[in-house]
Design a protein around this motif. Structure first.
Motif, PDB file in Angstrom:
ATOM      1  N   TYR A  41      16.789  64.588  -5.529  1.00 10.90           N
ATOM      2  CA  TYR A  41      18.056  63.919  -5.262  1.00 10.90           C
ATOM      3  C   TYR A  41      18.152  63.516  -3.793  1.00 10.90           C
ATOM      4  CZ  TYR A  41      23.132  63.456  -4.839  1.00 10.90           C
ATOM      5  OH  TYR A  41      24.378  62.988  -4.580  1.00 10.90           O
ATOM      6  N   LYS A  42      17.693  64.433  -2.925  1.00  7.15           N
ATOM      7  CA  LYS A  42      17.758  64.165  -1.490  1.00  7.15           C
ATOM      8  C   LYS A  42      16.762  63.092  -1.064  1.00  7.15           C
ATOM      9  CE  LYS A  42      20.858  66.433   0.610  1.00  7.15           C
ATOM     10  NZ  LYS A  42      21.754  65.771   1.562  1.00  7.15           N
ATOM     11  N   SER A  43      15.666  62.916  -1.828  1.00  9.13           N
ATOM     12  CA  SER A  43      14.668  61.946  -1.388  1.00  9.13           C
ATOM     13  C   SER A  43      14.797  60.605  -2.106  1.00  9.13           C
ATOM     14  CB  SER A  43      13.259  62.535  -1.529  1.00  9.13           C
ATOM     15  OG  SER A  43      13.098  63.137  -2.779  1.00  9.13           O
ATOM     16  N   ILE A  44      15.806  60.461  -2.926  1.00  7.35           N
ATOM     17  CA  ILE A  44      16.010  59.177  -3.610  1.00  7.35           C
ATOM     18  C   ILE A  44      16.126  57.985  -2.647  1.00  7.35           C
ATOM     19  CG2 ILE A  44      17.738  57.841  -4.943  1.00  7.35           C
ATOM     20  CD1 ILE A  44      18.086  60.188  -6.739  1.00  7.35           C
ATOM     21  N   PRO A  45      16.909  58.110  -1.542  1.00 10.19           N
ATOM     22  CA  PRO A  45      17.077  56.929  -0.671  1.00 10.19           C
ATOM     23  C   PRO A  45      15.758  56.279  -0.262  1.00 10.19           C
ATOM     24  CG  PRO A  45      18.524  58.684   0.048  1.00 10.19           C
ATOM     25  CD  PRO A  45      17.716  59.234  -1.075  1.00 10.19           C
ATOM     26  N   ILE A  46      14.775  57.116   0.111  1.00 11.47           N
ATOM     27  CA  ILE A  46      13.523  56.518   0.581  1.00 11.47           C
ATOM     28  C   ILE A  46      12.670  56.026  -0.583  1.00 11.47           C
ATOM     29  CG2 ILE A  46      12.128  58.627   0.678  1.00 11.47           C
ATOM     30  CD1 ILE A  46      11.170  57.421   3.432  1.00 11.47           C
ATOM     31  N   LEU A  47      12.795  56.682  -1.722  1.00 12.33           N
ATOM     32  CA  LEU A  47      12.024  56.233  -2.882  1.00 12.33           C
ATOM     33  C   LEU A  47      12.562  54.900  -3.405  1.00 12.33           C
ATOM     34  CD1 LEU A  47      11.535  59.619  -4.744  1.00 12.33           C
ATOM     35  CD2 LEU A  47       9.783  58.226  -3.675  1.00 12.33           C
ATOM     36  N   ASP A  48      13.851  54.655  -3.186  1.00 12.04           N
ATOM     37  CA  ASP A  48      14.414  53.368  -3.573  1.00 12.04           C
ATOM     38  C   ASP A  48      13.875  52.242  -2.704  1.00 12.04           C
ATOM     39  OD1 ASP A  48      15.868  54.251  -5.609  1.00 12.04           O
ATOM     40  OD2 ASP A  48      17.786  54.376  -4.556  1.00 12.04           O
ATOM     41  N   GLN A  49      13.610  52.582  -1.451  1.00 12.36           N
ATOM     42  CA  GLN A  49      13.244  51.556  -0.493  1.00 12.36           C
ATOM     43  C   GLN A  49      11.758  51.208  -0.569  1.00 12.36           C
ATOM     44  OE1 GLN A  49      13.485  52.330   3.784  1.00 12.36           O
ATOM     45  NE2 GLN A  49      15.449  51.258   3.704  1.00 12.36           N
ATOM     46  N   GLN A  50      10.923  52.233  -0.687  1.00  7.27           N
ATOM     47  CA  GLN A  50       9.479  51.998  -0.725  1.00  7.27           C
ATOM     48  C   GLN A  50       8.893  52.697  -1.942  1.00  7.27           C
ATOM     49  OE1 GLN A  50       7.933  53.400   3.048  1.00  7.27           O
ATOM     50  NE2 GLN A  50       9.540  52.346   4.131  1.00  7.27           N
ATOM     51  N   SER A  51       7.798  52.157  -2.434  1.00  6.79           N
ATOM     52  CA  SER A  51       7.199  52.796  -3.595  1.00  6.79           C
ATOM     53  C   SER A  51       6.481  54.064  -3.154  1.00  6.79           C
ATOM     54  CB  SER A  51       6.207  51.857  -4.271  1.00  6.79           C
ATOM     55  OG  SER A  51       5.019  51.811  -3.525  1.00  6.79           O
ATOM     56  N   ILE A  52       6.315  54.977  -4.078  1.00  7.53           N
ATOM     57  CA  ILE A  52       5.698  56.262  -3.739  1.00  7.53           C
ATOM     58  C   ILE A  52       4.270  56.052  -3.243  1.00  7.53           C
ATOM     59  CG2 ILE A  52       5.018  56.660  -6.155  1.00  7.53           C
ATOM     60  CD1 ILE A  52       6.145  59.518  -4.045  1.00  7.53           C
ATOM     61  N   TRP A  53       3.601  55.052  -3.813  1.00 11.70           N
ATOM     62  CA  TRP A  53       2.208  54.790  -3.423  1.00 11.70           C
ATOM     63  C   TRP A  53       2.139  54.300  -1.987  1.00 11.70           C
ATOM     64  CZ3 TRP A  53      -2.273  56.367  -4.168  1.00 11.70           C
ATOM     65  CH2 TRP A  53      -3.383  55.625  -3.756  1.00 11.70           C
TER      66      TRP A  53
END
Lengths: 303, 267
Positions: A41-53
């Protein structure tokens, strides 16, 4: 009359205690899930912005510019863990074989408590040892033979300190596995004329191979998550190390070093929580797999 | 093979010798009886009392809290569930796995909860995080002894008319030494762990007077003060390392003593 009420009271007590205990047990089982979800939940903001890869393969770590590449940290973790395993695996395997197959009981009586103590020493004290002994040794004695200059705060220092730290875990699991092996197997091999060393090589080690692998995976996951000791001796430079004398910056160290400033820079806290999530998921998977293997071994040999 | 064993034993001695050699000259009575003067990072005066007391608070709090969670769980899976119950096996497995989760992840998790609740780093947050860290240790090692209590003992109590919850008293009396060993083990782990309290307990020069104040701990006293440029402050770090090592050695020996004294089949 009185007696009946007393019984009712006892039954109620029984009912209450049973359900409280069941509740606590079930609650504890959700614990791992809660950790995973809240970190995600806390790391959603960055995962929305860039792909995990993108995040995992990115090489540049500049929080102020919004660049969060985890690659150097992942490589740092892998290097340090790799060195630790390379150093400690042969040591542990040989000592475990010695302790469970050859050693006199009184040697066990001396060595086992020492391994216990080694397991009990806090990570930060290992770090102090690293700074006092390992780092100066590398920079003054070892590194000059290979490279022009090294401060000693390096991948190698982290690897050596970690190697000693994971020894107790690895050795005790190895010994457990060897001891779980039915004695009949050894006797059968010996009675066919094999020497003790042949028996160990062809029977003991081969039979417990899956257990050894599980123990190594367990040790790897311990090494992955080790924070403070590694942080103290690794140098913490966010570049992919090119040799063992270069500094590295493992993932847990990144997390521990930056929590203070992470609230003031946008996305920084999400990026750090993502690194915690990565650690959590990897280690959870590794642990679950190796524990299942170990449980199966125990069950098979118990028959 | 003997050489490999010897190498491991020697490295243990190297660690202890290095810590003692550097820490002993830095030890003094002031070190254990005074709080640091003029800031823990730059002040040259004073000692480590804040960290010693802080560590004790954290450990005492989390052991109490940890036991009140782990004892019911262990007793439930051993007394109430049938021997080959799926739930019991799954619980054991899940605590084996949780045992392997690094303390920094617990620290980060504790931190997210703190942010969510709007708390600042405090003694309470530190206690809660260390509790999460030690519950798997407590459960694993208490379970080990409770499992070994002969089944007949439970049956005898039940056949005399005791309810299941009343057999707990019989079983508990049998496993007190095991519980003590488990507690010693987790005190050792809890007192020495830096990564979990780094986010959650903070650091301070003073001794906290309430649960909402930040608190200093011994491992962080080492970690922070070692990076100071001032020699006197570094001395404090090495003295803290010596104290911590000493505590852990005592705990380990005491644990051995207890488990040897009260159990038959231990090496």
């Amino acid at each position: 009359m009185d007696k009946i009420r007393y019984n009712k009271y006892r039954q109620f007590k029984e009912f209450a205690i049973r359900h409280i205990m069941l509740f606590l047990t079930l609650l504890s089982l959700t614990f791992a899930i809660v950790i995973g979800i809240s970190l995600y939940y806390k790391s959603i903001p960055i995962l929305d912005q860039q792909s995990i890869w993108e995040l995992l393969s990115g090489r540049s770590w500049k929080p102020l510019k919004g660049e969060f590449g985890f690659f150097p940290f992942i490589m740092g973790t892998l290097w340090v863990t790799g060195i630790a395993i390379v150093i400690s695996l042969p040591l542990c395997l040989l000592s475990a074989i010695y302790l469970s197959e050859y050693a006199h009981p009184y040697i066990k009586k001396i060595v086992f408590p020492m391994i216990d103590v080694l397991a009990g020493i806090p990570p930060v004290v290992y770090g102090v040892w690293g700074i006092l002994v390992v780092v100066p040794f590398i920079s003054a004695e070892l590194a000059p033979h290979f490279v022009e200059f090294s401060t000693g705060y390096s991948v190698l220092a982290g690897g050596i300190v970690l190697a000693i730290m994971i020894i107790p875990l690895m050795i005790s699991v190895f010994i457990e596995i060897f001891d779980a092996l039915p004695g009949g197997l050894r006797e059968a091999s010996l009675s066919l004329g094999a020497t003790q060393w042949q028996t160990i090589k062809k029977v003991v080690v081969r039979k417990s191979f899956s257990g050894i692998a599980a123990a190594v995976v367990l040790a790897i996951s311990r090494a992955f998550g080790e924070t403070i000791a590694v942080l103290m001796v690794c140098g913490n430079v966010s570049e992919v190390p090119k040799s063992v004398f270069d500094p590295a910056y493992p993932l847990p160290a990144l997390l521990a070093n930056n929590y203070g400033e992470m609230m003031s820079i946008p996305m920084y806290d999400a990026a750090l929580m993502l690194s915690a999530l990565l650690l959590f998921v990897i280690i959870l998977a590794f642990n679950a797999i190796s524990r299942l293997v170990l449980i199966r071994i125990e069950r098979n040999f118990a028959l | 093979m003997m050489a490999a064993t010897l190498a491991i034993v020697v490295s243990l001695f190297m660690i202890i010798v290095a810590v003692v050699k550097r820490g002993l000259p830095a030890m003094s009575w002031d070190m254990v009886s005074k709080i640091p003067g003029g800031g823990f990072y730059i002040g040259k005066e004073g000692g480590l009392l804040n960290a010693i007391i802080g560590s004790l608070y954290i450990v005492l709090g989390s052991i109490t809290l940890g036991l009140s969670f782990s004892l019911p769980i262990v007793l439930y899976i051993n007394l109430y569930l049938p021997e080959k119950s799926r739930l019991a096996q799954f619980t054991r497995l899940s605590f084996d796995v949780l045992f392997g989760i690094p303390s920094i992840v617990y620290g980060a998790f504790g931190f997210t909860i703190m942010v969510y609740l709007g708390l600042r780093s405090s003694l309470l947050a530190g206690i809660l995080t260390v509790t999460m860290l030690i519950i798997p240790i407590l459960i694993r090692s208490i379970d080990e002894v409770v499992r070994r209590v002969p089944k007949e003992m439970k049956d005898a109590a039940l056949s005399l008319g005791a309810t299941r919850s009343e057999t707990i008293r019989v079983i508990l009396r049998q496993v007190v030494p095991g519980i003590i060993t488990a507690v010693l083990l987790s005190v050792g782990r809890g007192i020495g762990d830096a990564a979990s309290v780094l986010f959650t307990a903070g650091y301070t020069d003073s001794i906290p007077t309430s649960l909402s104040q930040p608190v200093a701990t011994l491992p962080l006293a080492i970690f922070f003060q070692l990076s100071s440029p001032i020699a006197e402050v570094q001395d404090r770090a090495y003295a803290a390392a010596l104290i911590l090592t000493f505590i852990v050695l005592i705990l380990s020996l005491a644990g051995r003593y207890y488990s040897r004294k009260y159990s038959k089949n231990k090496i």
